[in-house]
Each structure stands twice: as structure tokens, then as C-alpha cells.
Enzyme design. Sequence first.
Site, mmCIF file in Angstrom:
data_model
loop_
_atom_site.group_PDB
_atom_site.id
_atom_site.type_symbol
_atom_site.label_atom_id
_atom_site.label_comp_id
_atom_site.label_asym_id
_atom_site.label_seq_id
_atom_site.Cartn_x
_atom_site.Cartn_y
_atom_site.Cartn_z
ATOM 1 N N TRP A 451 0.787 -1.098 -0.129
ATOM 2 C CA TRP A 451 0.079 -0.135 0.116
ATOM 3 C C TRP A 451 0.797 1.249 -0.064
ATOM 4 C CZ3 TRP A 451 -0.506 4.399 2.781
ATOM 5 C CH2 TRP A 451 -1.591 5.156 2.515
ATOM 6 N N TYR A 455 1.119 4.068 -3.043
ATOM 7 C CA TYR A 455 0.657 5.465 -2.632
ATOM 8 C C TYR A 455 1.565 6.204 -3.065
ATOM 9 C CZ TYR A 455 -1.157 9.298 -0.030
ATOM 10 O OH TYR A 455 -1.722 10.744 0.178
ATOM 11 N N ASP A 471 -7.090 -0.887 -0.108
ATOM 12 C CA ASP A 471 -7.200 0.556 0.456
ATOM 13 C C ASP A 471 -8.637 0.507 1.121
ATOM 14 O OD1 ASP A 471 -6.235 3.457 0.839
ATOM 15 O OD2 ASP A 471 -8.307 3.307 0.123
#
Length: 516
Positions: A451, A455, A471
Site C-alpha cells: 500500500w 501510494y 485500501d
Amino acid sequence: MIDDETRYRAVDSRDARFDGVFFTAVTSTGIYCRPSCPAVTPKRVNCTFYPTAAAAQGAGFRACRRCRPDSVPGSPEWNHRADLVGRAMRLIGDGVVDREGVAGLAERLGYSARQLQRQLTAELGAGPIALARAQRAQAARLLLQTTRLPVTEVAFAAGFASVRQFNDTVREVYDRTPSGLRAEARGTGSATGPDAAVAGALSLRLAYRGSIDTGHLMDFLALRAVPGVEEVVTGARGVRTYRRTLRLPHGQAIAEVDSLPLPGPTGGAGRADRGWLDCRLRLTDLRDLTTAVHRLRALFDLDADPQAVAEQLGADPVLGRLVARRPGLRSPGHVDPHELAVRAVLGQQVTVAAARTLAGRLAARYGTPLAVSASRPDARGEPNGGLSVLFPEAGALADADPADLAMPASRQQALRGLCAALADGTVRLDPGVDREQAAEQLLALRGIGPWTVGYLRMRALGDPDVFLPGDLGVRHGLVRLGVPGDPKSAAAAALAWSPWRSYAVHQLWATASDDR
């Protein structure tokens, strides 16, 4: 790829979507224009097309004074291309050639200067020096027309090595002397505004193509604004202003970017097709102008092609109605990849509000005090509003006192390890980095998972094709649309959204938080 006949049809129809994608040189007049130039369409036989302004300048053409082709948005290609040319263009835009020369650019990219020159010239019609020169010319015009700096100071602030080089370039590109360019601006008042006489203060327009949803941008940035570093304030006519401090290669800055105004009674004043956002900069060193503008453009995703995104996502049965509801939604980048990396780790397994609070405490404790004042006081009469510090550098946080890190020990270790890797160069997140290589380097660090890497690819590295199937906001958005939100189903559905999956993520985040 588009052929010359398609380009000419775009010129004939004055299609602004192609501004920055290519430039039209007119052999009968010796000038080059943006495709949407309002002048009479030249005959096809007199048109030659170039991929960059630098290539047109190198062929001996001057910039059109009517359409100002040097002020168009950048080509959206440089957002998503991960090859050598795309990486080089992002670094040149950030001012690397001016600071480190062609040798420094080549070293960052892992190629020889000769290889780099050959590949850029073959594809773009200009090498790194010519591309940087075109960028310096634009910076010079902006300084001449928006400040009262002496011409000699403008020359060096724009990145030129000598006044003679500056004079020659301005004459070649604009067919005007520097004083002549400045005189043109006096007729419009652009060089005599309230900021013109303030040292280091600039007012400019950040161009974009297509429509833009500044409401979403301001909501997104306001929710994550780190106290002391950034803020979003509301002014007259519903205009919201994003304000933040910037750490730049030669000094500091305060940047302010306004949202589009709300529509007036006739609707005209707030149209989303205005084509620019108002921006104000206060720089301690004007040599940072090009870099500051480039980073703000990345933050607001102003070089994107919203029509290309809408054509792909708007045809999707899941996302289609969201795209119609929010035309011009952008995928915000960031002005400082190291700052964003730190904030991404701070945000692991906590709410956005909690991460923002912790980031604000670290900024107050380890940040650099602000040494520049905004060109104008805010609505409260404060010269800097809520801005007071620059976000801490990675090296400072690598040695932070554990008592200042209000987080589990495992996350403290992850933060320290990341900051140490950023500080010593083990992990690079600059605009020209290879995204796949950066992802591998990040994943090799303890506590950095998929994640966080995704990002950072999406925001720090400007990758338009990132999806975050695990997410929470993405999953909630999918569920609100009536489709399965589990990571496996989400990842399968997202295959149809490539190469614009980052924009799909923002559509889903907006849907998850939308109460309408």
C-alpha cells in the site's frame, strides 16, 4: 502517435487539447504556435510540426506573441512514460540541467551524456541543453513581465550563465529585446501589480488543459494539510487558496494556488474551461522559479489529459457515472517526495486526521523555521497565516527522539529506516527515478508494504496507473457502487481501468466520502 494530417486538423479547429502535445511552425512567417492559436489558420503547405518548443526554436522559429506557446501545459506523455525520454523530461522540468549540467542529468539517469543527447534529439528534435534553454527563456519572460527586477538580475535568476547569453536567447525566441518584452507587459498592467515591487514575489498563471475539478483538489489537500506547513483558506466568491511552504534547491518559498471562482449569475466567471489557476510565489532565491512551478504543476496534476482519462473510465459500467459527475478530476502529486514518504508511513493503520496531527508535531519539533514572508497578508492580517516551518528533512527524522514518535515501535523502526535510506540515497524518489526500481528499493525496507509503495508511486512519482486494492477508501467506494469490494475482486475490476487506475482510485475515494 498522431500523424501530421491529424495535427493540421487540430490546428484548423483550434483544438486546445493538443496544446503542449505538439507545436506548429509556420514557414511563411517564421513563428511557431500552439495548436489553439486564434490567428488565421496557415496553409497546410506552410506548416511544420515539432514535438517540443525547443525543437521549433532550434529550427529558427520564434514564439508567437499572440498565443504564447511557451506557456502551455506540458505534454501529458511525461506523466506516464517510464522510459529514458520521459524520465529525462521530468528531471529537466525540475531544473536539473541548470543545477547539475548535462553530465549530472545523465548520471541520474544512468546513461552517458552522448547516449542521452542522441535519444532526446531523435525523439524530441532537441537535446537536453536546448530543452533547458527553452525553459530558461520562459522563466525569463515571466520575470521580465511580472517583476521590476533589473534585467541583469533576471538573466541570472532565470538560469543563464551570462547576460549576453540571456539577451541572445530572448531575441531569438521572442524577437524582442528583454526591455521590449517588459514594455509589452506594461500595457496590460501585469508588471505593475501589488506584488511586482516585492522582492522575490511573483504572480503567475498555471495553465491546464480540459476541465479541472478544483473542488476535489482543495478538499483532498485540506483534509491532509500539515499544520504549520500547509493550509487551505477560503476567500471572496468562494475561492479557496492552498498555501504551503516549499524547500527548494537554492532556498525557501511560500506558494499560494487559488481554486476556480464559483460561477457568477451568468455562469461565466467560474467556468472550468478558463485554462489556468492563479498562483503567487514568494521565493528567497529567484533561481528556484522553474523548480517551484514544476513541482506545483505536479501537485495539482496540471499536465494531465482529462479527456483521455474520461474516454477510458467514462465508458466503464462501474465508473462511468462517477466520471460524468466529476469531470476534470485530477490525481494530485506532491511537491516533496521525501515529505510524502514520511507522511505515508505516519498514516499506516491510523486515520488521516491522526496522521496529520502527528506530522504537524514532527514539523514543529524538527522542521526548519520559515525565513520568507508571503507577499500579502492573509484575511486575518497575518503575513504568513498558519505557515511557520518547512517540513523536516529525512536526515533529521532518522535521528528523531523516540519520545516524539507517538506510534508503535515497529512503525518507528519503519520510519527511521525509510528516512535513513532517503537521506543516504539508498532509496531515490526524484522525478527521473525508474519507478519499478524505486518500488523494489522501498519494498526491501522493513515496514514498507504494497500500500505504501503504491501510494508513493501514485503521488510522489506521478504514476497515473496505480491501483490500491486493499485500501479501505477504495473498498468502501466500490461497495457504495454495488460491486464487490474485496481486494481480489477490486484488482480484477481495475484491469479495465488501465492506464488510468490512479484516477479511478480518486473517483472511488471521492465516492466513499460523498454524502450526496
